[in-house]
Write a protein that holds these residues in place. Structure first.
Motif, PDB file in Angstrom:
ATOM      1  N   THR A 164       0.830  -1.230  -0.007  1.00  0.00           N
ATOM      2  CA  THR A 164       0.004   0.020  -0.047  1.00  0.00           C
ATOM      3  C   THR A 164       0.880   1.248  -0.092  1.00  0.00           C
ATOM      4  OG1 THR A 164      -1.751  -1.227   1.163  1.00  0.00           O
ATOM      5  CG2 THR A 164      -1.858   1.356   1.344  1.00  0.00           C
ATOM      6  N   GLY A 191      -6.540   2.656  -7.066  1.00  0.00           N
ATOM      7  CA  GLY A 191      -7.585   1.527  -7.117  1.00  0.00           C
ATOM      8  C   GLY A 191      -6.664   0.282  -6.212  1.00  0.00           C
ATOM      9  N   GLY A 192      -5.407   0.077  -6.854  1.00  0.00           N
ATOM     10  CA  GLY A 192      -4.539  -0.804  -5.914  1.00  0.00           C
ATOM     11  C   GLY A 192      -4.401  -0.470  -4.468  1.00  0.00           C
ATOM     12  N   LEU A 243      -6.477   1.334  -2.500  1.00  0.00           N
ATOM     13  CA  LEU A 243      -7.482   1.141  -1.495  1.00  0.00           C
ATOM     14  C   LEU A 243      -7.598  -0.365  -1.275  1.00  0.00           C
ATOM     15  CD1 LEU A 243      -9.953   3.846  -3.379  1.00  0.00           C
ATOM     16  CD2 LEU A 243      -8.527   3.972  -1.095  1.00  0.00           C
ATOM     17  N   LEU A 244      -7.359  -1.156  -2.288  1.00  0.00           N
ATOM     18  CA  LEU A 244      -7.752  -2.667  -1.845  1.00  0.00           C
ATOM     19  C   LEU A 244      -6.487  -3.367  -1.391  1.00  0.00           C
ATOM     20  CD1 LEU A 244     -10.528  -3.896  -2.212  1.00  0.00           C
ATOM     21  CD2 LEU A 244      -9.733  -4.767  -4.354  1.00  0.00           C
ATOM     22  N   GLN A 245      -5.365  -2.834  -1.475  1.00  0.00           N
ATOM     23  CA  GLN A 245      -4.190  -3.814  -1.024  1.00  0.00           C
ATOM     24  C   GLN A 245      -4.257  -4.264   0.351  1.00  0.00           C
ATOM     25  OE1 GLN A 245      -0.976  -4.715  -3.069  1.00  0.00           O
ATOM     26  NE2 GLN A 245      -1.647  -6.025  -1.895  1.00  0.00           N
ATOM     27  N   LEU A 264      -9.655 -10.826  -6.892  1.00  0.00           N
ATOM     28  CA  LEU A 264      -9.154  -9.678  -7.316  1.00  0.00           C
ATOM     29  C   LEU A 264      -9.096  -9.824  -8.893  1.00  0.00           C
ATOM     30  CD1 LEU A 264      -6.340  -9.030  -4.750  1.00  0.00           C
ATOM     31  CD2 LEU A 264      -8.270  -8.006  -4.949  1.00  0.00           C
ATOM     32  N   SER A 273     -10.783  -7.379 -11.839  1.00  0.00           N
ATOM     33  CA  SER A 273      -9.837  -6.467 -12.779  1.00  0.00           C
ATOM     34  C   SER A 273     -10.295  -6.798 -14.226  1.00  0.00           C
ATOM     35  CB  SER A 273      -8.400  -6.703 -12.283  1.00  0.00           C
ATOM     36  OG  SER A 273      -8.138  -7.923 -12.372  1.00  0.00           O
ATOM     37  N   PHE A 284     -10.792   0.426 -11.041  1.00  0.00           N
ATOM     38  CA  PHE A 284     -11.166  -0.815 -10.540  1.00  0.00           C
ATOM     39  C   PHE A 284     -10.296  -1.630 -11.237  1.00  0.00           C
ATOM     40  CE2 PHE A 284     -15.331   0.946  -9.663  1.00  0.00           C
ATOM     41  CZ  PHE A 284     -15.696   0.490  -8.698  1.00  0.00           C
ATOM     42  N   ALA A 338      -7.267  -1.847  -8.927  1.00  0.00           N
ATOM     43  CA  ALA A 338      -7.716  -2.417  -7.659  1.00  0.00           C
ATOM     44  C   ALA A 338      -7.350  -3.845  -7.687  1.00  0.00           C
ATOM     45  CB  ALA A 338      -9.034  -2.094  -7.147  1.00  0.00           C
ATOM     46  N   SER A 380      -2.802  -5.537  -7.302  1.00  0.00           N
ATOM     47  CA  SER A 380      -2.957  -5.950  -5.902  1.00  0.00           C
ATOM     48  C   SER A 380      -2.584  -7.538  -5.784  1.00  0.00           C
ATOM     49  CB  SER A 380      -4.256  -5.975  -5.227  1.00  0.00           C
ATOM     50  OG  SER A 380      -4.660  -4.286  -5.102  1.00  0.00           O
TER      51      SER A 380
END
Length: 452
Positions: free
Chosen positions: A136, A247-248, A250-252, A271, A275, A300, A303, A307
């Protein structure tokens, strides 16, 4: 959080390093395009960078075992800074190509040093969480980096100076740390077949990550340079790159924490599926959508696509003894780099053939493959991990003659010839002795006492 505090210096160093990485990822393709380089050649130079990364990943275990984690990171970052500055001095793609190979090698050394260090000291119960925080922070830096050159010409010397400054600054926290380095690994790499037997899902995930992520991102600035958002040019490319990395970002970390609680491969499959849908959405509807809609869809895509590699790494380390972690880390980076060589070439031809549909359509199909592979690996019959973790070098059998079979044997009985001769002499003496009746008594045995 104590596990994170133990490695916070390493995380800070990589964050500084990745600010420069974000700058270079935008500057390189746009700079080549400004020199009149065609898309196929830009993809080829990106592939050469990946080839350098691949070579660095292969050499990293030997180099790491020779000079240690801190010295390897310091030397690699300094070499990278010099290479970036040299790009600003000579504007020729024939010069940039070999320099990008050197930069790829240097970055592979840097990441092998830091990530093998992380893998060695972070326990399994919090590995997904710490790796999530680590990636992150790296993604946050990659988002920030391109904005240092927003509005500048892609061949402006100031842009490359910014990158060199951050590469040099990354040396400070690592060189000043008081934390002990992990035990140095053996001076060899792990064979790819042994790595695949250890963690098949991680190897396949690393390969697809290299193909999709590097291939798409290497041409992303060119695709979005024609957008009007932010004024177009480098500003539009920076916004697009920032959206993907946001995106990555926020979701990592949530994905890493989730993978500490459920099967990591299922999280990777989720994931990949998300994607894939975003990529196919851009490929099919991109020309009919507003620029903002495409940027959101790209978020998206990032994300999921940006990740899952860290979860592949965590999955592999879960199955690896500490002494082999540097070999496994460099092996996964080697596989990722192999995919990164193929990715820009495939993406370059796909974009040349069918523009946005070719670029994101290829990414969508490969991410669907990733999702299917991860689900199949979860459902496959598990194999004993101990067999996979055994040393892969050949072991000669121990000669039987060198083994003492009976631990009760004393040192004086180790000569079998002397022992056999003594036994035969006792047998001959027993045969020559007269037989004794049940009532006979020897001189050495006293008569029983009578009891009144």
């Amino acid at each position: 959080m104590s596990d994170t505090r133990n490695v916070i210096v390493l995380i800070i160093a990589v964050m500084i390093l990745q600010v420069a990485g974000g700058l270079i990822s935008v500057l390189t393709p746009l700079g080549l395009e400004a020199m009149g380089t065609p898309p196929e050649a830009i993809g080829l130079i990106a592939a050469l960078y990946a080839a350098g990364f691949m070579l660095g990943a292969w050499l990293a275990p030997r180099t790491l075992a020779t000079i240690g984690h801190i010295r390897l990171f310091a030397a690699a970052s300094a070499t990278n800074a010099v290479s970036v500055l040299s790009l600003s001095l000579v504007h020729d793609e024939l010069f940039w190509a070999p320099v990008r190979v050197i930069m790829g090698m240097s970055l592979a050394f840097s990441f092998t040093s830091i990530e093998s260090w992380l893998g060695s000291v972070v326990p399994e119960k919090s590995r997904g969480n710490v790796m999530g925080i680590y990636h992150t922070g790296a993604k946050l830096s990659l988002i920030i980096g391109p904005f240092f050159v927003a509005g500048l010409s892609p061949l402006d010397t100031r842009a490359y100076t910014w990158a060199a400054l951050f590469l040099s600054l990354a040396l400070v926290p690592v060189c000043l740390t008081r934390k002990e380095q992990p035990v140095l690994p053996e001076r060899r790499s792990m064979p790819l077949m042994a790595l695949y037997q250890l963690a098949p899902a991680a190897v396949l995930g690393a390969l697809i990550a290299g193909i999709v992520n590097t291939g798409t991102q290497s041409l992303l600035p060119i695709y979005f340079e024609g957008f009007k958002i932010g004024g177009g040019g480098t500003a539009a490319a920076a916004i697009a790159s920032g959206a993907a990395w946001a995106g990555g970002l926020l979701l990592q970390w949530p994905a890493g924490r989730l993978s500490d609680r459920i099967e990591r491969r299922l999280v990777i499959a989720g994931l990949g599926g998300m994607s894939a849908l975003a990529a196919l959405f851009i490929a099919i509807f991109g020309t009919r959508l507003s620029e903002i809609s495409v940027i959101i869809a790209l978020g998206f895509w990032g994300a999921g696509a940006l990740s899952f590699f860290s979860l592949c790494v965590a999955h592999a380390i879960d199955r690896t003894p500490k002494v082999l972690i540097p070999q496994v880390m460099s092996g996964l980076l080697f596989v990722w780099a192999g995919g990164s060589i193929i990715g820009p070439l495939l993406s370059g031809f796909a974009m040349r053939a069918d523009g946005e549909f070719g670029l994101f359509g290829l990414a969508g199909v490969l991410l669907i493959v990733l999702t299917i592979v991860m689900i199949m690996r979860v459902r496959s019959k598990p194999v004993a991990i101990e067999d996979k973790l055994a040393e892969w070098s050949p072991v000669l059998p121990t000669p039987l003659a060198s083994v003492k079979l009976d631990p009760r044997m004393s040192d004086r009985d180790e000569n079998p010839a002397e022992e056999t001769a003594a036994e035969e002499a006792q047998e001959e003496a027993a045969e020559d002795a007269p037989e004794e009746g049940p009532d006979s008594q020897t001189d050495t045995e006293p008569a029983p006492e009578s009891k009144v």
